[in-house]
Structure formats: C-alpha cells, structure tokens
Design a protein around this motif. Structure first.
Motif, PDB file in Angstrom:
ATOM      1  N   LEU B  99      18.189  -6.350   2.951  1.00  0.00           N
ATOM      2  CA  LEU B  99      17.553  -6.574   4.251  1.00  0.00           C
ATOM      3  C   LEU B  99      16.189  -5.887   4.313  1.00  0.00           C
ATOM      4  O   LEU B  99      16.063  -4.710   3.984  1.00  0.00           O
ATOM      5  CB  LEU B  99      18.455  -6.038   5.366  1.00  0.00           C
ATOM      6  CG  LEU B  99      17.947  -6.273   6.791  1.00  0.00           C
ATOM      7  CD1 LEU B  99      17.973  -7.747   7.140  1.00  0.00           C
ATOM      8  CD2 LEU B  99      18.794  -5.475   7.781  1.00  0.00           C
ATOM      9  N   ILE B 100      15.240  -6.633   4.740  1.00  0.00           N
ATOM     10  CA  ILE B 100      13.895  -6.083   4.978  1.00  0.00           C
ATOM     11  C   ILE B 100      13.532  -6.407   6.423  1.00  0.00           C
ATOM     12  O   ILE B 100      13.480  -7.586   6.796  1.00  0.00           O
ATOM     13  CB  ILE B 100      12.860  -6.687   4.008  1.00  0.00           C
ATOM     14  CG1 ILE B 100      13.216  -6.283   2.566  1.00  0.00           C
ATOM     15  CG2 ILE B 100      11.457  -6.225   4.364  1.00  0.00           C
ATOM     16  CD1 ILE B 100      12.297  -6.885   1.520  1.00  0.00           C
ATOM     17  N   ARG B 101      13.323  -5.375   7.212  1.00  0.00           N
ATOM     18  CA  ARG B 101      12.989  -5.597   8.623  1.00  0.00           C
ATOM     19  C   ARG B 101      11.502  -5.898   8.777  1.00  0.00           C
ATOM     20  O   ARG B 101      10.660  -5.257   8.143  1.00  0.00           O
ATOM     21  CB  ARG B 101      13.355  -4.367   9.452  1.00  0.00           C
ATOM     22  CG  ARG B 101      14.863  -4.207   9.616  1.00  0.00           C
ATOM     23  CD  ARG B 101      15.199  -2.986  10.452  1.00  0.00           C
ATOM     24  NE  ARG B 101      14.815  -1.770   9.782  1.00  0.00           N
ATOM     25  CZ  ARG B 101      14.047  -0.831  10.352  1.00  0.00           C
ATOM     26  NH1 ARG B 101      13.577  -1.002  11.554  1.00  0.00           N
ATOM     27  NH2 ARG B 101      13.753   0.271   9.693  1.00  0.00           N
ATOM     28  N   VAL B 102      11.240  -6.851   9.630  1.00  0.00           N
ATOM     29  CA  VAL B 102       9.848  -7.229   9.914  1.00  0.00           C
ATOM     30  C   VAL B 102       9.575  -6.857  11.369  1.00  0.00           C
ATOM     31  O   VAL B 102      10.163  -7.434  12.289  1.00  0.00           O
ATOM     32  CB  VAL B 102       9.622  -8.741   9.720  1.00  0.00           C
ATOM     33  CG1 VAL B 102       8.179  -9.106  10.016  1.00  0.00           C
ATOM     34  CG2 VAL B 102       9.998  -9.153   8.311  1.00  0.00           C
ATOM     35  N   GLY B 103       8.715  -5.888  11.580  1.00  0.00           N
ATOM     36  CA  GLY B 103       8.426  -5.484  12.954  1.00  0.00           C
ATOM     37  C   GLY B 103       7.466  -4.327  12.978  1.00  0.00           C
ATOM     38  O   GLY B 103       7.323  -3.585  12.000  1.00  0.00           O
ATOM     39  N   GLY B 104       6.775  -4.221  14.102  1.00  0.00           N
ATOM     40  CA  GLY B 104       5.863  -3.089  14.270  1.00  0.00           C
ATOM     41  C   GLY B 104       4.636  -3.165  13.409  1.00  0.00           C
ATOM     42  O   GLY B 104       4.011  -2.154  13.097  1.00  0.00           O
ATOM     43  N   GLY B 105       4.274  -4.364  12.990  1.00  0.00           N
ATOM     44  CA  GLY B 105       3.048  -4.518  12.217  1.00  0.00           C
ATOM     45  C   GLY B 105       3.237  -4.277  10.740  1.00  0.00           C
ATOM     46  O   GLY B 105       2.249  -4.189   9.989  1.00  0.00           O
ATOM     47  N   ARG B 106       4.479  -4.176  10.300  1.00  0.00           N
ATOM     48  CA  ARG B 106       4.728  -3.973   8.870  1.00  0.00           C
ATOM     49  C   ARG B 106       6.184  -4.363   8.594  1.00  0.00           C
ATOM     50  O   ARG B 106       6.905  -4.769   9.519  1.00  0.00           O
ATOM     51  CB  ARG B 106       4.475  -2.525   8.479  1.00  0.00           C
ATOM     52  CG  ARG B 106       5.412  -1.541   9.170  1.00  0.00           C
ATOM     53  CD  ARG B 106       5.050  -0.115   8.865  1.00  0.00           C
ATOM     54  NE  ARG B 106       5.773   0.827   9.713  1.00  0.00           N
ATOM     55  CZ  ARG B 106       5.486   2.124   9.786  1.00  0.00           C
ATOM     56  NH1 ARG B 106       4.474   2.612   9.088  1.00  0.00           N
ATOM     57  NH2 ARG B 106       6.171   2.930  10.577  1.00  0.00           N
ATOM     58  N   THR B 107       6.570  -4.192   7.359  1.00  0.00           N
ATOM     59  CA  THR B 107       7.984  -4.372   7.037  1.00  0.00           C
ATOM     60  C   THR B 107       8.571  -3.010   6.668  1.00  0.00           C
ATOM     61  O   THR B 107       7.835  -2.083   6.338  1.00  0.00           O
ATOM     62  CB  THR B 107       8.159  -5.338   5.846  1.00  0.00           C
ATOM     63  OG1 THR B 107       7.516  -4.776   4.702  1.00  0.00           O
ATOM     64  CG2 THR B 107       7.626  -6.718   6.154  1.00  0.00           C
ATOM     65  N   THR B 108       9.865  -2.925   6.722  1.00  0.00           N
ATOM     66  CA  THR B 108      10.567  -1.725   6.276  1.00  0.00           C
ATOM     67  C   THR B 108      11.602  -2.151   5.250  1.00  0.00           C
ATOM     68  O   THR B 108      12.518  -2.893   5.589  1.00  0.00           O
ATOM     69  CB  THR B 108      11.259  -1.025   7.455  1.00  0.00           C
ATOM     70  OG1 THR B 108      10.262  -0.699   8.441  1.00  0.00           O
ATOM     71  CG2 THR B 108      11.968   0.240   6.989  1.00  0.00           C
ATOM     72  N   PRO B 109      11.426  -1.783   4.045  1.00  0.00           N
ATOM     73  CA  PRO B 109      10.340  -0.987   3.466  1.00  0.00           C
ATOM     74  C   PRO B 109       9.091  -1.832   3.212  1.00  0.00           C
ATOM     75  O   PRO B 109       9.138  -3.055   3.230  1.00  0.00           O
ATOM     76  CB  PRO B 109      10.955  -0.511   2.152  1.00  0.00           C
ATOM     77  CG  PRO B 109      11.876  -1.616   1.762  1.00  0.00           C
ATOM     78  CD  PRO B 109      12.457  -2.134   3.041  1.00  0.00           C
ATOM     79  N   VAL B 110       8.026  -1.102   2.928  1.00  0.00           N
ATOM     80  CA  VAL B 110       6.755  -1.790   2.655  1.00  0.00           C
ATOM     81  C   VAL B 110       6.674  -2.177   1.173  1.00  0.00           C
ATOM     82  O   VAL B 110       6.170  -3.244   0.836  1.00  0.00           O
ATOM     83  CB  VAL B 110       5.569  -0.885   3.057  1.00  0.00           C
ATOM     84  CG1 VAL B 110       4.239  -1.516   2.644  1.00  0.00           C
ATOM     85  CG2 VAL B 110       5.578  -0.625   4.545  1.00  0.00           C
ATOM     86  N   THR B 111       7.177  -1.297   0.365  1.00  0.00           N
ATOM     87  CA  THR B 111       7.198  -1.579  -1.074  1.00  0.00           C
ATOM     88  C   THR B 111       8.645  -1.512  -1.565  1.00  0.00           C
ATOM     89  O   THR B 111       9.366  -0.573  -1.224  1.00  0.00           O
ATOM     90  CB  THR B 111       6.350  -0.543  -1.838  1.00  0.00           C
ATOM     91  OG1 THR B 111       4.994  -0.660  -1.416  1.00  0.00           O
ATOM     92  CG2 THR B 111       6.418  -0.778  -3.341  1.00  0.00           C
ATOM     93  N   ILE B 112       9.018  -2.499  -2.325  1.00  0.00           N
ATOM     94  CA  ILE B 112      10.378  -2.500  -2.865  1.00  0.00           C
ATOM     95  C   ILE B 112      10.340  -3.013  -4.305  1.00  0.00           C
ATOM     96  O   ILE B 112       9.562  -3.929  -4.628  1.00  0.00           O
ATOM     97  CB  ILE B 112      11.321  -3.353  -1.976  1.00  0.00           C
ATOM     98  CG1 ILE B 112      12.778  -3.175  -2.440  1.00  0.00           C
ATOM     99  CG2 ILE B 112      10.927  -4.810  -1.955  1.00  0.00           C
ATOM    100  CD1 ILE B 112      13.801  -3.743  -1.458  1.00  0.00           C
ATOM    101  N   VAL B 113      11.157  -2.384  -5.134  1.00  0.00           N
ATOM    102  CA  VAL B 113      11.229  -2.782  -6.546  1.00  0.00           C
ATOM    103  C   VAL B 113      12.658  -3.236  -6.810  1.00  0.00           C
ATOM    104  O   VAL B 113      13.605  -2.475  -6.576  1.00  0.00           O
ATOM    105  CB  VAL B 113      10.844  -1.602  -7.472  1.00  0.00           C
ATOM    106  CG1 VAL B 113      10.797  -2.069  -8.941  1.00  0.00           C
ATOM    107  CG2 VAL B 113       9.490  -1.024  -7.062  1.00  0.00           C
ATOM    108  N   VAL B 114      12.799  -4.448  -7.265  1.00  0.00           N
ATOM    109  CA  VAL B 114      14.130  -5.027  -7.487  1.00  0.00           C
ATOM    110  C   VAL B 114      14.131  -5.864  -8.761  1.00  0.00           C
ATOM    111  O   VAL B 114      13.077  -6.315  -9.212  1.00  0.00           O
ATOM    112  CB  VAL B 114      14.549  -5.924  -6.296  1.00  0.00           C
ATOM    113  CG1 VAL B 114      14.780  -5.109  -5.038  1.00  0.00           C
ATOM    114  CG2 VAL B 114      13.507  -7.004  -6.067  1.00  0.00           C
ATOM    115  N   PRO B 115      15.287  -6.080  -9.299  1.00  0.00           N
ATOM    116  CA  PRO B 115      15.345  -6.995 -10.454  1.00  0.00           C
ATOM    117  C   PRO B 115      15.044  -8.429 -10.005  1.00  0.00           C
ATOM    118  O   PRO B 115      15.309  -8.782  -8.857  1.00  0.00           O
ATOM    119  CB  PRO B 115      16.811  -6.877 -10.914  1.00  0.00           C
ATOM    120  CG  PRO B 115      17.318  -5.626 -10.310  1.00  0.00           C
ATOM    121  CD  PRO B 115      16.588  -5.458  -9.029  1.00  0.00           C
TER     122      PRO B 115
END
Lengths: 565, 261
Positions: B99-115
């Motif tokens: 899950l990546i939340r979209v809100g407040g002018g950005r996403t949470t997290p902003v950077t994510i590293v995944v396979p």
C-alpha cells in the motif's frame, strides 16, 4: 446671390467637415479606447497580483496569533513526538484553539480554513475544511508551502485541491532556537466572495479559472460579470500565448461581440503549473458611429459643453444666412415688386435698372426691352375694345368731336363688333364718336386696329387696357408706350396745364409721325378731352381722367385712363 | 482504514517482505542501525519550489527564531529515505500488494525499493481526486483516482520509475525495481531503523533517496542473531548540509532585499 451661395457652400463644407471630424473622432476614440483598455488591463492584472501578494502577507501576520497560542504549540510538539499516531488529546486541544483564535481574527483577514500540521506533515486539527472530516490519514506535509513552514519559513502559495486556495503558512515553535513543532496553514478559498472583495478593492473585473473552467468572478458596479464567462472559450487559445507561458501574463485579447478585452495571468504557487489563473476584463470605451458620442456622454460631459457658445454659433450662422438672403433675395425682390407695382400703377413708364442688382437688373432690362419691342410694334394686336361695355350706352353723337379737326378726314370709328376693322375717327368735332371700349382687363382685349387715314384726326384710342378695367377695381393702366422719348406717359397734370401738355405732346407726336397738324388747335382738343372726360367720369365714377399720347400703327393716338379716388 | 493502520502498512513494508520470504517471524533476524547526515539531503521537490523562477510564491521569508540548521530543506526521512537490505540473490516479489498512500502533496512512502513484478496499490487518502502517471512508463498512464479509491500497478522490471500526479505537481514518487531486495525499512525522525530479514545470510544495507542510492553500501553478515550497526550510515555530509544552509540563508536574504526593493 453670390454671398448666399458662398454661405451655403461654407455651411455645406462646415457640415462635411463636421461629419469628417466626427467619423475621424470615432476612429480615434475607438483606437484610444482600445489602447487605454490595454493599459488598464495591464494595470488591473498588476494590481490584482499585488493584491494577492499583499493580502497573503497581511494574512500571514494573522498566523502569529495561532503560532503563539500555547495549546497549539504544546500539542503540536506532542504530536510530533508520537511517530505512530496523532494523540487524541492533541486533536481536541489544537482544534479548539484553532477555532478560538480564528474567531478573533478581523473579518477582513479571517481564513476560510486553518490547519495545524505536525513535523510529520500530519494534520493534527483543522477548522473550516469539512471535506477532510473523518479522514484519519489526512496530511499536508508534501506541499512545499507546508514543508517550508516546517523548516522555518513563512510563505504563501496557491493550491488547487478540490478548489483553488490561497494559503499562507508559518512555523509553530515551542521555544526559540528549537526545531519547529509544526506549522499553521491558513487558507482562503478563491470563490465568488473572494473575487467580489478583490474587485471592490481593486476596481478590476476579475475571474479565476482552473482546469478550463471559471470558478469565481467579481466585477465592479456597471460591469456584467457574466461577460467573463466568455473566457472559457478563449482559454485554450490564451494558454498557448507565448507571453502567458513564459511570463505568466498573456497579451491583451479581445473576445466576444462587445469587444471585451481580457488579459490572463497565472496564479503564483502550485497553481502556476496547474494552469490556474485569473483573467481581468474590461469593455473598451467604444462608440458605434459618429452619433454614438451622444450615448457615451454623461451628464458631466454635457455640462462641459459651452452651450452658449454653440447657441451663438448657431444663431450667428443663421443670422448670416438670413442677412444674406435678405440682401440678396428678399430685398431685391421687394424692390422689384415695388418697382413693378409702380410700373403697374403707371407711376413709372419703365423699370429703372439702376435700382436693381444682379439678375433683377437683367430682368428689368429685359422687361424694358420687351416693352420697347411691343411698343415698337405698335402694341400687341388685340381685339377691339368694346367701349360700350365700359361706358354703357354711348350717345349717338359720341363726345369725341374734340378729335375732329377742321380739314381732317376723320374716319368713322369702327363698330365694336368689328374689332379688326380700322376704327374711323369722328368726322366732325360736333359729332365725336367714341371708339369701341375694349373688354375688361381679364379678357385681354385686343386693341382695335385703327389705321388713320392721312390727315385724319387722331383717333381716340379707347381700346387701351386702362379703359378696359372696371373703374371700381384698382386701375391697371397699361404702360403707356412711346417710341423713344415719346413713349413715356404724361404725368397726371391738373387741369388745363395737364391737357396743354397732352396737347403739345400729341401735336409733337403727330409731327413725328408725319401727320398734318394744321388747324388742330388746343381749344378743339380741349373740348374733345372735356367731353370724353365727362363721359368717363360719369360712367366710372372716376375723379379724373388721365390722357396720354402714344403711337399706334404709325400714327399719334390718345389714351384715356379714368383714375379713381 | 485508519491512519494508524495505513501507517503501519506503509512503514511495515519491510515486515511484509519478511513475512513473504521467511519461514516465520520468530526466526527472523533484524539489522538495527542509524542513518546520519540525512539533514544534508535535499528534497528535490521542495528545493525546486523555492526557486523564485518557478513562481511558487509571492513571498518567502525566514523566521529568525528558527535556527539555520532547521531551515535546510532536508527530507522527511520516515517517508523519503528507504533503507534496503539487499540479498546476494534474487528475491521473490511480495504476494500481496504494498500500500502506498497518496495524500498531502506526496505519497507515503516517497521512495520504495521492491523486486520487479511487485504489486503496488496507490490509495487516495485526499478528499479530492488525483491523476497519477508514471514518467515514461507505458504501463502507468494517466488515470483518475477519486477520493478513497486506489490504483494498482506492478513494477515492470528493474530500474527506477518516477510516479507523478497531474493534479499535484509536488507529488513525486520513486519506485526502484531491485531484484535482490530482501527487506526495506524507513528510519524514524531520529534516523533509527530496523530491517527484518527473511533469513540468515549476507546482506548489503543500502539507503535510497529520491530514486537514487545515497550513502555507502554496508555489508552485513547475519547468523541467527540481530545485528546492530555500530557505525551510523552516513547518507550525506553534514558539513555540506551546513554550507548549503548558509548558502540558502544568503539566498533568502537576497530574496528579501529584492522584495523590499
């Protein structure tokens, strides 16, 4: 008529110049109006931009009230210390403080919504932004304006969320020198109310737009703000404007049938990149045709017109026209009529050209020449007058014996029924015969042809128009015709002197005509005149009878004119 | 979903990896550590936004009572700094969507590293719609996500992918497809982090920020016990940060002077 014509030409030229000036003024007015509109639109755009910036600064000062509130600082710090979640008491305390402070802010600088954000960017509490009520994860930390506040800056921005918001932020500090505990963001919705306030303070007609739609509009009194709806259709073209893209302000654009001038400006902040902006509009000062000035003029303009001067110019122009027409038309005509009247009354034997000017002089000369021509021909051939119609029953011995001179072979007057026949004069003074009286003036009777035999008595020409006229009517004696100097009628002398003069004129005329005057004495002449005078006076009730001489058919003839009064 | 739950989902992405790849939580080892010098990092979005040429504001002034060290636009590391444990070999993608939340002018997290092939779920937590898209990503075209809705996307392969939002220019998310990702974690505001590993073995701890690696790659050998990294991972130079801060201060001062003029 030269002056009148010149005056007409001058008036025509002045009218043409006036029309030319009006048309030219219309063009100049419209051009200047368009230019002024452009300058005014530039000014409006600038003023609105300044207003937005200044308004943001003033509102940011209001945020100090929030930042200094002890509960807000304290509980924002508490929330920032809690990584996992926002403490519930922080939400309540900060929310209450926000509402309390916001209520104290002057209306002019109040916010539509206020947000308290902790160091994580989470919204600890807010007021006025009901859309986010119940959202547990509501945060604002990603927006540069909030991030700046969390890093110790005060600034403004324009956010395009569900609506356009002008926002200001500032940090909230627990103590000086420490990291901000959070930030406060005040937001003002850009809606019609905001636009109206802006318009009332700047005088600009302004509309805000985003995503190709107008979202708010306000205009000063006298400007229909629905006109600004036209920007929607023009926006796609305006946003392609190089100035708009690069400098954030478009060139002046004219849209709609009314020539609405519009200038588009991008809003500062995030809205800049999102294509949100505002448009200022103005209607050009424009006149539709030369007469459009009357519609545009207001009471002040009308008061500025020197009415008296205009009236004087009008009166002066009319006066000059009247004077010219009087001098060149009415007066010469009056003089001509007067002289013609005199001629008609026999007070003059011809028109005096020296009394006339211009065409009237020519007419007078022509008339005189015409009269002379007629006279030279011995008068216009006319039907013999019926003297009996004028004088009534003529005695068997007409009192024309005065014209019968001893030695003269006087031809008998012709019958009235034979107008073309020569009218014989009475053969003896004792039995004069009156010539046939001509018909009334209106009948235009032809004078009887009375070729006199050589040596005959001069005929008493009763076929003259003056004899034809009713004595009761205004006498209209025909102009006595003389050949050369003899054509002038004898002025009405009184009594014997007058007759003597007529006698002498008659004798002289006879001589000129080569007639024999031997034995033609004044006494005989006088008796004849007297009898005729008496007969005419009795018949017409005339006060006197004027006799004059003239040439008829190459012979001297007499004319009797009864004069009434 | 409550904020706490979402927060846990986001920040516990590493835990999710651990669950998917490990036999059981009880046997999982952890790598505990700390990042240092993160105030030397600069959020690229905020940094761009302060440029007057970007027309992001009509005025921007410092609050003198806030010390200069705090005025640097360092990132919010709990969302922006991704600490990754890279295994020696390829790792399987997580079975469930992250899950990546979209809100407040950005996403949470902003950077994510995944396979690669990992499913990401973008949830709109704002009360208005977003229009997310991947920059140059064919499989992530512009699409509208209304309030409360989510949008799923699978990382197409190795590499760095940037996600943006047409409705919020400040939103920039970096997704890094890295086949060897075994665990990820996000530090606290103090810089402390904890990676939960799926199994013992050799790992490399690497920090990612704004789609790029920052700081050194730290090799860690895990053998049945938790490992504490005694030396903080320095993601940026503090001195450099201070210089930047001073530079910024000067710039702000000149901006103020311009405004006054």
């Amino acid at each position: 008529m030269v002056l009148s014509r010149v005056w007409y030409a001058v008036l025509g030229l002045l009218l043409a110049v006036g029309a030319f000036v009006l048309f030219m003024a219309e063009g100049m007015y419209n051009r200047v109006g368009a230019r002024s509109m452009g300058e005014a639109l530039n000014s409006d755009s600038q003023v609105v931009s300044w207003y937005l910036g200044n308004d943001a600064r003033q509102r940011s000062a209001m945020l100090i009230e929030f930042a200094l509130h002890p509960d807000i600082a304290k509980y924002l710090a508490k929330s920032s210390d809690s990584e996992s979640k926002v403490p519930e008491d922080a939400k309540d305390k900060v929310g209450a403080a926000l509402r309390a402070v916001n209520d104290k802010i002057p209306t002019d600088f109040s916010f539509d919504a206020v947000f308290a954000v902790d160091q994580y960017g989470r919204v600890v509490a807010h007021t006025g932004y009901e859309q986010a009520s119940g959202l547990e994860d509501f945060e604002l930390g990603g927006y540069p304006v909030v991030a700046d506040a969390l890093h110790g800056f005060i600034r403004d921005d324009t956010l395009v969320l569900d609506r356009i918001y002008r926002v200001v932020t500032r940090p909230v500090e627990v103590e000086a020198g420490s990291a901000p505990a959070g930030a406060i963001m005040g937001a003002r919705i850009i809606d019609d109310k905001f636009a109206r306030e802006l318009s009332s303070r700047t005088g600009a007609a302004v509309a805000f737009y985003t995503k190709g739609e107008r979202v708010a509009a306000g205009s000063p009194e006298g400007f229909d703000k629905s006109q600004l709806d036209q920007i929607i259709t023009d926006l796609p073209n305006a946003t392609g404007d190089a100035d708009y893209t690069e400098k954030g302000r478009s060139s002046i654009r004219t849209i709609g049938g009314a020539g609405l001038g519009v200038q588009y400006s991008r809003l500062p902040g995030e809205a800049w990149e999102l294509g949100a902006g505002f448009a200022v509009g103005r209607l050009p000062a424009h006149v539709d045709g030369p007469l459009g000035f009357f519609k545009q003029a207001d009471d002040k303009d009308k008061k500025r017109v020197p009415v008296i001067l205009v009236a004087l110019i009008a009166i002066g122009a009319m006066g000059v026209g009247f004077v010219f027409s009087i001098f060149e038309h009415s007066r010469p005509l009056w003089i001509f009529r007067r002289e013609a009247g005199r001629l008609a009354k026999g007070q003059a034997d011809q028109l005096a050209p020296s009394k006339f000017r211009g065409i009237y002089r020519k007419i007078a000369i022509d008339l005189n020449d015409g009269i002379d021509q007629v006279a030279a021909k011995g008068g216009v051939p006319r039907r013999a007058a019926d003297l009996k119609q004028v004088l009534g029953d003529i005695p068997a011995e007409p009192q024309m014996s005065a014209f019968s001179f001893p030695g003269d072979s006087v031809p008998q007057p012709s019958s009235a029924s034979e107008p073309e026949a020569p009218a014989p004069l009475p053969s003896a003074p004792s039995s004069p015969r009156l010539p046939k009286v001509p018909p009334r003036l209106g009948a235009q009777a032809q004078p009887a042809q009375q070729p006199a035999a050589p040596g005959a008595q001069p005929p008493f020409d009763s076929t003259l128009p003056s004899m034809e006229a009713s004595p009761a009517a205004a006498p209209r004696p025909p102009p006595p015709r003389r050949s050369g100097a003899d054509a002038s009628p004898t002025p009405p002398p009184a009594g014997a002197n007058e007759w003597r003069q007529v006698y002498e004129d008659f004798v002289a005329l006879k001589k000129q005509c080569g007639e024999n005057v031997d034995g033609f004495t004044y006494e005989k002449f006088e008796q004849t005149l007297k009898k005729n005078r008496d007969a005419l006076v009795a018949r017409h009730g005339a006060s006197r009878v004027k006799f004059s001489v003239y040439v008829k058919d190459g012979k001297a003839a007499l004319k009797a004119s009864p004069i009434k009064g | 979903m409550t904020r706490t739950k979402a927060h846990r989902v986001a920040l516990g992405a590493a835990v999710a990896f651990l669950v998917s790849g490990a036999p059981g939580l009880a046997q999982a080892a952890k790598i505990k550590g700390k990042v240092a010098g993160w105030r030397g990092l600069l959020n690229p979005v905020w940094d761009e936004a302060r440029d007057p040429k970007k027309h992001g504001y009509t005025f921007r002034e410092v609050v003198p009572t806030v010390r200069a060290e705090y005025r640097a636009l360092f990132p919010n590391i709990p969302k922006e700094l991704c600490i990754v444990a890279l295994a020696a070999g390829k790792q399987a993608p997580q079975r469930t969507a992250i899950l990546i939340r979209v809100g407040g002018g950005r996403t949470t997290p902003v950077t994510i590293v995944v396979p690669p092939q990992t499913q990401l779920q973008f949830l709109n937590t704002d009360p208005f719609k977003h229009r997310l898209y991947g920059v140059g990503v064919q499989t992530f075209q512009v699409g509208e996500t209304v309030k409360g809705a989510h949008r799923d996307w699978a990382v197409p392969g190795p590499g760095s992918f940037e996600i943006r939002d047409e409705a919020a220019p400040s939103l920039r998310t970096w997704v890094i497809g890295e086949p060897n990702v075994a665990a990820i974690a996000y530090p606290s505001l103090k810089g402390e982090f904890q990676l939960t590993l799926p199994a013992d073995g050799s790992y490399t701890v690497q920090a990612y920020f704004a789609g790029k690696k920052v700081g050194p790659a730290v090799p860690v050998e895990v053998k049945g016990r938790d490992v504490d990294l005694k030396v903080p991972i320095k993601v940026a130079e503090e001195k450099k940060a201070k210089k930047k801060d001073d530079k910024e201060k000067d710039e702000d001062k000149s901006d103020d002077d311009k405004d006054k003029k």
